[in-house]
Design an enzyme around this catalytic site. Structure first.
Site, PDB file in Angstrom:
ATOM      1  N   ASP A   1      -4.334  -4.965 -18.339  1.00 47.83           N
ATOM      2  CA  ASP A   1      -3.369  -3.932 -18.755  1.00 47.83           C
ATOM      3  C   ASP A   1      -3.641  -3.354 -20.143  1.00 47.83           C
ATOM      4  O   ASP A   1      -2.713  -2.921 -20.828  1.00 47.83           O
ATOM      5  CB  ASP A   1      -1.926  -4.483 -18.721  1.00 47.83           C
ATOM      6  CG  ASP A   1      -1.563  -5.021 -17.350  1.00 47.83           C
ATOM      7  OD1 ASP A   1      -2.083  -4.495 -16.355  1.00 47.83           O
ATOM      8  OD2 ASP A   1      -0.766  -5.958 -17.292  1.00 47.83           O
TER       9      ASP A   1
ATOM     10  N   HIS B   1       0.675   0.195 -13.433  1.00 49.32           N
ATOM     11  CA  HIS B   1       1.465  -0.972 -13.835  1.00 49.32           C
ATOM     12  C   HIS B   1       2.944  -0.586 -13.804  1.00 49.32           C
ATOM     13  O   HIS B   1       3.305   0.488 -14.287  1.00 49.32           O
ATOM     14  CB  HIS B   1       1.045  -1.410 -15.245  1.00 49.32           C
ATOM     15  CG  HIS B   1       1.716  -2.669 -15.673  1.00 49.32           C
ATOM     16  ND1 HIS B   1       1.315  -3.899 -15.220  1.00 49.32           N
ATOM     17  CD2 HIS B   1       2.801  -2.882 -16.456  1.00 49.32           C
ATOM     18  CE1 HIS B   1       2.113  -4.832 -15.738  1.00 49.32           C
ATOM     19  NE2 HIS B   1       3.018  -4.246 -16.483  1.00 49.32           N
TER      20      HIS B   1
ATOM     21  N   GLU C   1       6.333   5.648  -9.342  1.00 46.98           N
ATOM     22  CA  GLU C   1       4.891   5.346  -9.286  1.00 46.98           C
ATOM     23  C   GLU C   1       4.163   6.329  -8.377  1.00 46.98           C
ATOM     24  O   GLU C   1       3.069   6.796  -8.689  1.00 46.98           O
ATOM     25  CB  GLU C   1       4.645   3.925  -8.758  1.00 46.98           C
ATOM     26  CG  GLU C   1       4.929   2.837  -9.767  1.00 46.98           C
ATOM     27  CD  GLU C   1       4.569   1.472  -9.238  1.00 46.98           C
ATOM     28  OE1 GLU C   1       3.617   1.364  -8.443  1.00 46.98           O
ATOM     29  OE2 GLU C   1       5.239   0.502  -9.613  1.00 46.98           O
TER      30      GLU C   1
ATOM     31  N   GLY D   1       0.781  -1.233   0.000  1.00 45.21           N
ATOM     32  CA  GLY D   1       0.000   0.000   0.000  1.00 45.21           C
ATOM     33  C   GLY D   1       0.814   1.285   0.000  1.00 45.21           C
ATOM     34  O   GLY D   1       0.317   2.331   0.430  1.00 45.21           O
ATOM     35  N   SER D   2       2.037   1.243  -0.538  1.00 47.13           N
ATOM     36  CA  SER D   2       2.822   2.493  -0.547  1.00 47.13           C
ATOM     37  C   SER D   2       2.217   3.519  -1.513  1.00 47.13           C
ATOM     38  O   SER D   2       2.269   4.728  -1.246  1.00 47.13           O
ATOM     39  CB  SER D   2       4.298   2.235  -0.866  1.00 47.13           C
ATOM     40  OG  SER D   2       4.482   1.861  -2.205  1.00 47.13           O
ATOM     41  N   ASN D   3       1.643   3.059  -2.614  1.00 46.90           N
ATOM     42  CA  ASN D   3       0.967   4.002  -3.529  1.00 46.90           C
ATOM     43  C   ASN D   3      -0.256   4.613  -2.858  1.00 46.90           C
ATOM     44  O   ASN D   3      -0.500   5.815  -2.958  1.00 46.90           O
ATOM     45  CB  ASN D   3       0.552   3.292  -4.828  1.00 46.90           C
ATOM     46  CG  ASN D   3       1.693   3.192  -5.816  1.00 46.90           C
ATOM     47  OD1 ASN D   3       2.068   4.174  -6.450  1.00 46.90           O
ATOM     48  ND2 ASN D   3       2.263   1.999  -5.932  1.00 46.90           N
TER      49      ASN D   3
HETATM   50  C1  GRF Z   1       3.244  -1.503  -7.597  1.00 44.11           C
HETATM   51  O1  GRF Z   1       4.469  -1.868  -8.132  1.00 44.11           O
HETATM   52  C2  GRF Z   1       2.215  -1.398  -8.685  1.00 44.11           C
HETATM   53  O2  GRF Z   1       2.750  -1.050  -9.928  1.00 44.11           O
HETATM   54  C3  GRF Z   1       1.657  -2.779  -8.768  1.00 44.11           C
HETATM   55  O3  GRF Z   1       1.662  -3.240  -7.431  1.00 44.11           O
HETATM   56  C4  GRF Z   1       2.660  -2.566  -6.684  1.00 44.11           C
HETATM   57  C5  GRF Z   1       1.988  -1.975  -5.480  1.00 44.11           C
HETATM   58  O4  GRF Z   1       2.897  -1.449  -4.568  1.00 44.11           O
HETATM   59  N1  GRF Z   1       0.361  -2.759  -9.407  1.00 44.11           N
HETATM   60  P1  GRF Z   1       2.336  -0.811  -3.231  1.00 44.11           P
HETATM   61  O5  GRF Z   1       1.445  -1.846  -2.556  1.00 44.11           O
HETATM   62  O6  GRF Z   1       1.584   0.428  -3.601  1.00 44.11           O
HETATM   63  O7  GRF Z   1       3.553  -0.510  -2.400  1.00 44.11           O
END
Ligand code: GRF
Length: 200
Positions: free
Chosen positions: A152, A111, A181, A14-16
């Protein structure tokens, strides 16, 4: 204008999710981080949600005898939170067709490669970065796209590149891509919210 309500779907770290919520909290994105849904009750994303004060729900197909009931539960929860936009952030399950139909052009995914290269079935996580490394690419990056019926293949909204140095191994490529990202996803959502990117 009404603020958009965003639901996040994540399965692991969940870093994004955290990067986007922080951007919302700082006022950079004028939207609401309304909900986090995960199929994995142990995901670290739930810890982040607690710390960030974002409501979270564990909804897994394993909790239901029939896939229709699972789909209906997802729809009900999204409806209850009046969700306008779904942000997939490392969600490792295929999105049910009924959701794709109901939220047509309202589901985003990120992605970890420059689509259309290195996409499709089986292309996730380190599989992507290993393939990029094996092909001796000099660049990779991340892609935010709309979710359609095929993996995708939805419309590409925005991409950000990284340079691969000769000494970079797949882990280093993964680290560089994940860092961009966070920037890319945040910028894309900001553009959607302020109308620079149109979804229809
Ligand atoms: C990311 O690399 C994203 O591209 C892929 O899953 C990963 C999620 O990373 N779909 P995080 O859980 O947000 O750290």
């Amino acid at each position: 204008m009404k603020r958009m309500n965003i639901a996040f779907f994540a399965s692991h770290g969940g870093s994004n999710f955290q990067a986007i919520v922080e951007s919302i909290k700082s006022g950079n994105i004028e939207a609401n981080a309304s909900l986090l849904i995960s199929n994995n009750s142990d995901c670290y994303a739930f810890e982040r949600a607690k710390a960030l004060g974002v409501p979270y729900r564990h909804i897994s197909s394993a909790q239901f005898d029939y896939s229709d009931d699972f789909n209906q539960e997802l729809l009900n929860v999204l409806n209850r939170f009046e969700i306008d936009l779904i942000v997939l952030a490392g969600y490792m399950r295929k999105i049910p067709q009924v959701l794709i139909k109901k939220y047509k052009n309202r589901i985003l995914n990120i992605h970890p490669a420059l689509l259309p290269k290195y996409g499709g079935k089986g292309m996730y996580g380190m599989n992507v970065h290993n393939a990029v490394y094996e092909a001796k690419e000099s660049k990779s990056g991340a892609t935010v796209h709309l979710v359609s019926e095929e993996y995708d293949e939805g419309r590409i909204l925005k991409q950000l590149e990284i340079t691969i140095e000769p000494e970079d191994n797949p882990e280093k490529i993964a680290e560089k891509v994940l860092a961009v990202e966070h920037i890319l996803y945040t910028e894309t959502i900001k553009d959607i919210v302020n109308g620079t990117i149109k979804l229809d």
